[in-house]
Design an enzyme around this catalytic site. Structure first.
Site, PDB file in Angstrom:
ATOM      1  N   LYS A 169       0.862  -1.195   0.000  1.00 13.97           N
ATOM      2  CA  LYS A 169       0.000   0.000   0.000  1.00 13.97           C
ATOM      3  C   LYS A 169       0.884   1.225   0.000  1.00 13.97           C
ATOM      4  CE  LYS A 169      -2.690   1.995   3.775  1.00 13.97           C
ATOM      5  NZ  LYS A 169      -3.802   1.705   4.712  1.00 13.97           N
ATOM      6  N   ASP A 197      -3.581   4.706  -0.794  1.00 14.31           N
ATOM      7  CA  ASP A 197      -4.413   5.268   0.285  1.00 14.31           C
ATOM      8  C   ASP A 197      -4.195   6.769   0.325  1.00 14.31           C
ATOM      9  OD1 ASP A 197      -5.838   5.899   2.581  1.00 14.31           O
ATOM     10  OD2 ASP A 197      -4.683   4.586   3.919  1.00 14.31           O
ATOM     11  N   ASP A 247     -12.118   3.728   4.688  1.00 10.97           N
ATOM     12  CA  ASP A 247     -11.450   3.624   5.993  1.00 10.97           C
ATOM     13  C   ASP A 247     -12.119   4.645   6.924  1.00 10.97           C
ATOM     14  OD1 ASP A 247      -9.715   3.967   8.165  1.00 10.97           O
ATOM     15  OD2 ASP A 247      -7.879   4.074   7.005  1.00 10.97           O
ATOM     16  N   GLY A 299      -4.268  -0.633  10.101  1.00 11.14           N
ATOM     17  CA  GLY A 299      -3.327  -0.412  11.197  1.00 11.14           C
ATOM     18  C   GLY A 299      -3.266   1.052  11.591  1.00 11.14           C
TER      19      GLY A 299
HETATM   20  O1  OSB Z   1      -5.043   5.284   6.764  1.00  3.04           O
HETATM   21  O2  OSB Z   1      -4.500   3.313   7.271  1.00  3.04           O
HETATM   22  C1  OSB Z   1      -4.331   4.519   7.398  1.00  3.04           C
HETATM   23  C2  OSB Z   1      -1.225   5.213   9.519  1.00  3.04           C
HETATM   24  C3  OSB Z   1      -1.616   6.352  10.152  1.00  3.04           C
HETATM   25  C4  OSB Z   1      -2.873   6.880   9.893  1.00  3.04           C
HETATM   26  C5  OSB Z   1      -3.706   6.275   8.978  1.00  3.04           C
HETATM   27  C6  OSB Z   1      -3.317   5.123   8.327  1.00  3.04           C
HETATM   28  C7  OSB Z   1      -2.052   4.592   8.602  1.00  3.04           C
HETATM   29  C8  OSB Z   1      -1.507   3.420   7.967  1.00  3.04           C
HETATM   30  C9  OSB Z   1      -0.518   2.646   8.806  1.00  3.04           C
HETATM   31  O3  OSB Z   1      -1.742   3.107   6.821  1.00  3.04           O
HETATM   32  C10 OSB Z   1      -0.634   1.194   8.725  1.00  3.04           C
HETATM   33  C11 OSB Z   1       0.214   0.535   9.791  1.00  3.04           C
HETATM   34  O4  OSB Z   1      -0.141   0.584  10.993  1.00  3.04           O
HETATM   35  O5  OSB Z   1       1.230  -0.048   9.427  1.00  3.04           O
HETATM   36 MG    MG Z   2      -6.337   4.333   5.480  1.00  4.58          MG
END
Ligand code: OSB
Ligand code: MG
Length: 387
Positions: A169, A197, A247, A299
């Site tokens: 991603k 994303d 999300d 995450g």
């Molecule tokens: O949008 O998924 C998200 C990290 C900080 C804020 C938002 C997001 C994320 C990630 C991190 O994509 C994923 C991870 O914990 O490795």
């Molecule tokens: Mg996200």
């Protein structure tokens, strides 16, 4: 499953720690250098404990919550509803926290999930089993933050593929999108699962530009538009071939149903913190399963405690796409649990089904060295200790 005796929480200890990321993580709406993490330690009437993690960030740039608002919500409104009260099981906690308290989902989730962790501990079963998990290994993807140029991003993506990650991603934002994704697709070739994303960085005015991403055979485009917007996502999805994954927009089972009804997206990223905990996560999982909508576990740069809860959730059957469940060493020089979370060369994380509770041991001594604030909440009044 019903617990052997009612859940009775006698004490909730809040711990705030600082955990330095190995490298800063940039998304369209902000940058994280070091993680401020609020940890909850629940102690029941029998002296059994369970730890959980509140995933709120320092700033309200992902959702409106922050570590400060979560701490306040837990201390003032949420903990008093749980302390000194008996629950037949953890599935009863969500409704009690939800009644006439709007929002504060990450605060609610931290408390509700800790009750699931405690119930698993009390039963002597793994959290995955208590939740109804069906997998003993879960596939893992990586989320790569915004890099300063496409070449840097390609280098990271190539390393991730070599590590075994099942999904790559890449974070995008206006000005760092189509060319970045093109570079990654060209470098990795057609066989690798790639997604992007945007963390709500675009408006519908960019629809024609976003449609250019259709050329790269992405598994999905995550949250391109407003964090609370389902109507414009539906319009964009009509114009795009790439499945949209929501999300930020999915904060409850109702919003998941709305997404399906309005066709605002075709995939959901479930983060239990964002939706208020495991009961809501399971409900969204079930609604999506019945509608043929795949889900995956997102995450929030969790420590090993939050990771334990996410891995258990991701073992449910409709978590059919790789989750953002990177191993401990990707984020931290040293994690706060033992063993640390690892991923095998096939990009799989093992679900600790053989251990009761959350499946990892809390490294209390290390946590103590990282702690900047502690507060003890108990049914009969409260004591505050600041270190
Ligand atoms: O949008 O998924 C998200 C990290 C900080 C804020 C938002 C997001 C994320 C990630 C991190 O994509 C994923 C991870 O914990 O490795
Ligand atoms: Mg996200």
């Amino acid at each position: 499953m019903t617990v052997r005796y009612p859940l009775a929480i006698e004490r909730i200890t809040l711990h705030e720690i600082r955990l330095a990321l190995k490298e800063p993580f940039r998304i369209s709406s902000g940058l994280v250098h070091a993680r401020r993490v609020a940890l909850l330690e629940l102690t029941d009437a029998h002296g059994i404990t369970a730890w959980s993690e509140c995933v709120a960030f320092d700033m309200p740039n992902y959702t409106s919550e922050t570590i400060e608002t979560a701490w306040l919500a837990i201390r003032e409104w949420l903990a008093p509803r749980v302390l000194g009260r008996e629950f037949a099981g953890p599935e009863q906690v969500h409704a009690v926290l939800a009644e006439n308290i709007r929002g504060h989902n990450m605060a609610k989730a931290a408390l509700e999930m800790a009750c699931w962790g405690l119930a698993a501990e009390v039963h002597g079963v793994s959290l995955s089993k208590l939740l109804g998990g069906t997998r003993d290994r879960v596939p893992t993807g990586i989320s790569i933050g915004i890099q300063k140029d496409p070449a840097q991003l390609v280098a990271r993506a190539q390393l991730a593929v070599a590590d075994g990650y099942r999904k790559i991603k890449v974070k995008i934002q206006p000005g760092q999108d189509v060319e970045y994704v093109r570079a990654v697709r060209d470098a990795l070739g057609p066989g690798v699962g790639i997604m992007a994303d945007a963390n709500s960085a675009y408006t519908l005015d960019s629809a024609d530009h976003l449609v250019e991403l259709d050329a790269f055979d992405l598994i999905m485009l995550e949250q391109p538009l407003g964090d609370d917007d389902l109507v414009r996502h539906a319009e964009l999805q009509r114009r795009m071939k790439t499945p949209i994954c929501l999300d930020e927009s999915i904060t409850s089972v109702d919003r998941a149903e709305d997404m399906i009804t309005l066709k605002s997206g075709r995939i959901i990223n479930i983060k239990p913190g964002r939706v208020g905990g495991f009961t809501a996560s399971k409900a969204i999982h079930d609604v999506c399963q019945n509608a043929g909508v795949p889900v995956w576990c997102g995450g929030m740069l969790e420590s090993g405690i939050g990771r334990a809860y996410n891995v258990a959730l991701a073992s449910l059957p409709n978590f059919s796409l790789p989750g953002d469940l990177s191993p401990s060493a990707r984020y931290w020089a040293r994690d706060i649990v033992t063993p640390e979370w690892t991923m095998d060369s096939e990009g799989m994380v093992r679900v600790p089904l053989d251990k009761p509770g959350i499946g990892v041991t809390i490294d209390r001594d290390f946590i103590d060295t990282l702690t900047v604030r502690t507060e003890v909440l108990a049914a009969a009044g409260r004591a505050t200790v600041t270190v």
